[in-house]
Design an enzyme around this catalytic site. Sequence first.
Site, PDB file in Angstrom:
ATOM      1  N   HIS A  87      18.295 -19.155  -5.643  1.00  0.00           N
ATOM      2  CA  HIS A  87      18.318 -17.722  -5.314  1.00  0.00           C
ATOM      3  C   HIS A  87      19.728 -17.138  -5.385  1.00  0.00           C
ATOM      4  O   HIS A  87      19.887 -15.927  -5.454  1.00  0.00           O
ATOM      5  CB  HIS A  87      17.588 -17.414  -3.995  1.00  0.00           C
ATOM      6  CG  HIS A  87      18.309 -17.793  -2.737  1.00  0.00           C
ATOM      7  ND1 HIS A  87      18.123 -18.999  -2.095  1.00  0.00           N
ATOM      8  CD2 HIS A  87      19.212 -17.115  -1.986  1.00  0.00           C
ATOM      9  CE1 HIS A  87      18.860 -19.045  -1.007  1.00  0.00           C
ATOM     10  NE2 HIS A  87      19.538 -17.917  -0.914  1.00  0.00           N
ATOM     11  N   ASP A 223      15.399 -25.347  -4.335  1.00  0.00           N
ATOM     12  CA  ASP A 223      16.203 -24.124  -4.441  1.00  0.00           C
ATOM     13  C   ASP A 223      17.636 -24.425  -4.939  1.00  0.00           C
ATOM     14  O   ASP A 223      18.588 -24.344  -4.181  1.00  0.00           O
ATOM     15  CB  ASP A 223      16.237 -23.433  -3.066  1.00  0.00           C
ATOM     16  CG  ASP A 223      16.694 -21.987  -3.157  1.00  0.00           C
ATOM     17  OD1 ASP A 223      17.263 -21.600  -4.195  1.00  0.00           O
ATOM     18  OD2 ASP A 223      16.494 -21.239  -2.182  1.00  0.00           O
ATOM     19  N   SER A 654      23.946 -20.135   2.030  1.00  0.00           N
ATOM     20  CA  SER A 654      23.090 -20.556   0.937  1.00  0.00           C
ATOM     21  C   SER A 654      23.941 -21.229  -0.115  1.00  0.00           C
ATOM     22  O   SER A 654      24.971 -20.699  -0.519  1.00  0.00           O
ATOM     23  CB  SER A 654      22.383 -19.357   0.327  1.00  0.00           C
ATOM     24  OG  SER A 654      21.233 -19.094   1.058  1.00  0.00           O
TER      25      SER A 654
HETATM   26  N1  ARG Z   1      15.569 -16.959   3.420  1.00  0.00           N
HETATM   27  C1  ARG Z   1      16.539 -17.534   2.530  1.00  0.00           C
HETATM   28  C2  ARG Z   1      17.878 -16.801   2.703  1.00  0.00           C
HETATM   29  O1  ARG Z   1      18.162 -15.857   2.970  1.00  0.00           O
HETATM   30  C3  ARG Z   1      16.105 -17.632   1.106  1.00  0.00           C
HETATM   31  C4  ARG Z   1      15.917 -16.347   0.372  1.00  0.00           C
HETATM   32  C5  ARG Z   1      15.443 -16.501  -1.036  1.00  0.00           C
HETATM   33  N2  ARG Z   1      14.052 -16.870  -1.135  1.00  0.00           N
HETATM   34  C6  ARG Z   1      13.025 -15.969  -1.107  1.00  0.00           C
HETATM   35  N3  ARG Z   1      11.794 -16.416  -1.181  1.00  0.00           N
HETATM   36  N4  ARG Z   1      13.206 -14.671  -1.034  1.00  0.00           N
HETATM   37  O2  ARG Z   1      18.183 -15.823   2.906  1.00  0.00           O
HETATM   38  N1  GLU Z   2      19.012 -18.109   2.560  1.00  0.00           N
HETATM   39  C1  GLU Z   2      20.233 -17.737   3.224  1.00  0.00           C
HETATM   40  C2  GLU Z   2      21.272 -17.201   2.248  1.00  0.00           C
HETATM   41  O1  GLU Z   2      20.918 -16.591   1.264  1.00  0.00           O
HETATM   42  C3  GLU Z   2      20.800 -18.883   3.979  1.00  0.00           C
HETATM   43  C4  GLU Z   2      19.905 -19.240   5.038  1.00  0.00           C
HETATM   44  C5  GLU Z   2      20.218 -18.573   6.342  1.00  0.00           C
HETATM   45  O2  GLU Z   2      20.310 -17.354   6.482  1.00  0.00           O
HETATM   46  O3  GLU Z   2      20.334 -19.393   7.240  1.00  0.00           O
HETATM   47  O4  GLU Z   2      22.461 -17.285   2.471  1.00  0.00           O
END
Ligand code: ARG
Ligand code: GLU
Length: 724
Positions: A87, A223, A654
């Site tokens: 991502h 990921d 991330s």
């Molecule tokens: N929650 C994770 C992070 O902030 C992964 C985001 C990407 N994945 C998704 N399915 N949108 O932010």
């Molecule tokens: N998915 C998050 C990011 O894009 C990292 C996970 C979190 O927020 O802990 O940085």
Amino acid sequence: MKYLRHLTISFLVSVFSIIARADEGMWLPLFLQQLNEKQMKTMGMKISAKDIYNINGGSLKDAIVSFGGFCTGEVISNKGLVLTNHHCGFDAVQNHSTLDHNYIKDGFWAKNNSEELPNSGLFVTFIVRIEDASSQVLRGVTAQMTESERQSTIDKNIAELQKGVKKESYQESFVRSFFEGNQYFLFVTETYRDVRLVGAPPAAIGNFGKDTDNWMWPRHTGDFSMFRIYAGKDNKPADYSPDNVPYTPKRSLSISMSGMKEGDFTMVFGFPGRTNQYLHSAAVEQIMTVNDPAKIAIREKALGVIDGFMRKDEQIKIQYAAKYASIQNAYKKWQGEVLGLTSTNAVGKKKAYEAIFNQRVNANPALKDKYGSLPGDLESAYGELKPYGYARDYYLEITSKIELLTIAGWINSLKTAFDKDGETGYQKRLKQIKTALAGLYEEYSPVVDEKLFEVLMKMYTENQDEVYQSPFLRDRLKIAGNDYAALASGLYNSVDLDDKNATLAMLEKPSSEVLAYYKNNAAIKLYTDLVNTYNQSVTKNLNQIQARINKLNRTYMQAQMEVMKEKKFYPDANSTLRITYGNVKGYAPRDAVKYDFYTYLDGVMDKYKPGDYEFDVPEKLRSLYKSKDFGPYGTNGKMPVCFIAMNHTTGGNSGSPALDARGNLVGLNFDRVWEGTMSDINYDPSICRNIMVDIRYVLFIVDKFAGAGHLVKEMKLVYGPAGK
Ligand code: ARG
Ligand code: GLU
């Protein structure tokens, strides 16, 4: 009396367990030796703080990069190969994708250096060194100064300091505020601007489970994506050139093939974005009951509209995929945050902590004199902020979702530029907005946007006080007979800003014609009235209260550090390099529910739904699973996929490396668990876990799935249990 004493003791015990927690914290690497090394070793670490951060010799920090300023990456070969999340690299993958080469769907793997794809604007930044600059930056600052006097003294000191920083010509430096402005640190950095895409798995692996699984455990997402840093022939930063060569790093991470057991030591090294760990209970309560719910409600409506169209229309589904994912990501996180703050009684815990703070302050006349009025002042300032904070969230959330207003704002900025700097200003601005508009229209559907306008403007007028509402909008609503659909169609039919070709063609005409054409445009009128109303009814008061709060928070931070001496303080995340550590561990979020700490490919197959938008599995992966063809990456006939640990992470982490007790790479951080997303405000060791993809799954996908084993050959793999 006896009963009372008993109560007090158990109250104190529970509060002190809040104060002295083991796993919490995003620590500054330069203080690791002083503040954390002993504890890290007790928890299992086998290397020293110096091996992690050392400015006089090589250390692990030389392998860590800020990836594009929004994620973290790490160097994993001596040819500048960088690992980050799927991502995080998604934008690059999307930009190189066409209908003929759909790298989002099919994945992408460069067979050699010449196939690696340049990405204009993408960069990685190494941290050369960090220095405490507090005394220079705060020189001449006094408690009597107004906030603006204080800021201008600080700005002058920083400018002075920057002039004298010892660094090479190809290095940069910047100064950041920590602990609410009580401390300042200087960062010397090296930024490489030629970063090329090397490989990414198909989205069905890199984003397996999409929104349904996002922020959730058990997780089965691969990921990750890979890039390579290119440098000039002298190995120094250089703009993109076909003559650039793969960068030879000072340090690259070794990769452990051994996996993790429950209880094993891990640490995560990276660039966490923003946390709020020291807020007063009044602020936490406001986030839970006012701000998060307002933003969630607006996004819920917006997502409902977009989803409805995406399900019916293939073109819209492609156009809105990235937008939907990004609106959904924060929407889901805020819900988890409210649930977690509620279930862990965050406000109650803050209040208990504040009770001890107040008691100590009031017992000491000198402290009372300095800090006695803080709690009351904070509470009343947050009380005053409340309506403006809500109006701000409403305004920002709603106007940012309606893209007709974005377009109107950009077109309006042509007039502003012309009024200010004449034709030169106009042309300069025109160039910028043409690129921006072309990008926006690529992923824009006027039908979706009109429906968003209808639904969100209803919230705008119905859910907030009239003083915060645009009179122009209210007039038009009255004319439309209070019918929001009629209001929306009336507006969208009367302008052609939602028409890509009409707008781009218009912008080719001379400035006088363009400015005359848009002079009485209803969308632009609405846009300016929304902005003006907001500025008059919200911004002025909001900024003034916020400045007061900033000052109070600075004092409150200083006071906490002075009064709560037994607590170890770490600064809130601010996108600077930090280290966090914790053991691999499952968790029990609810009565009778207990989560294991590892997932396997079996779980991917359990979730497999043929043809599904979120849970499809590529044929090749299914057949590798069936034949258990895991190469050297499986263990006991199973293929590990993800695992969790107690590391305190946030957005920006991330792509951060998860390292074992020896500093070898064991995983790649990409998310947190649902119950623990409130860790930005209230970390709770019982339910806060970070989610990592096992490095062996990454290598398995690269080698066995994608046939890019030449990349694995670049890496240094180490065998044997961690710590041996
Ligand atoms: N929650 C994770 C992070 O902030 C992964 C985001 C990407 N994945 C998704 N399915 N949108 O932010
Ligand atoms: N998915 C998050 C990011 O894009 C990292 C996970 C979190 O927020 O802990 O940085």
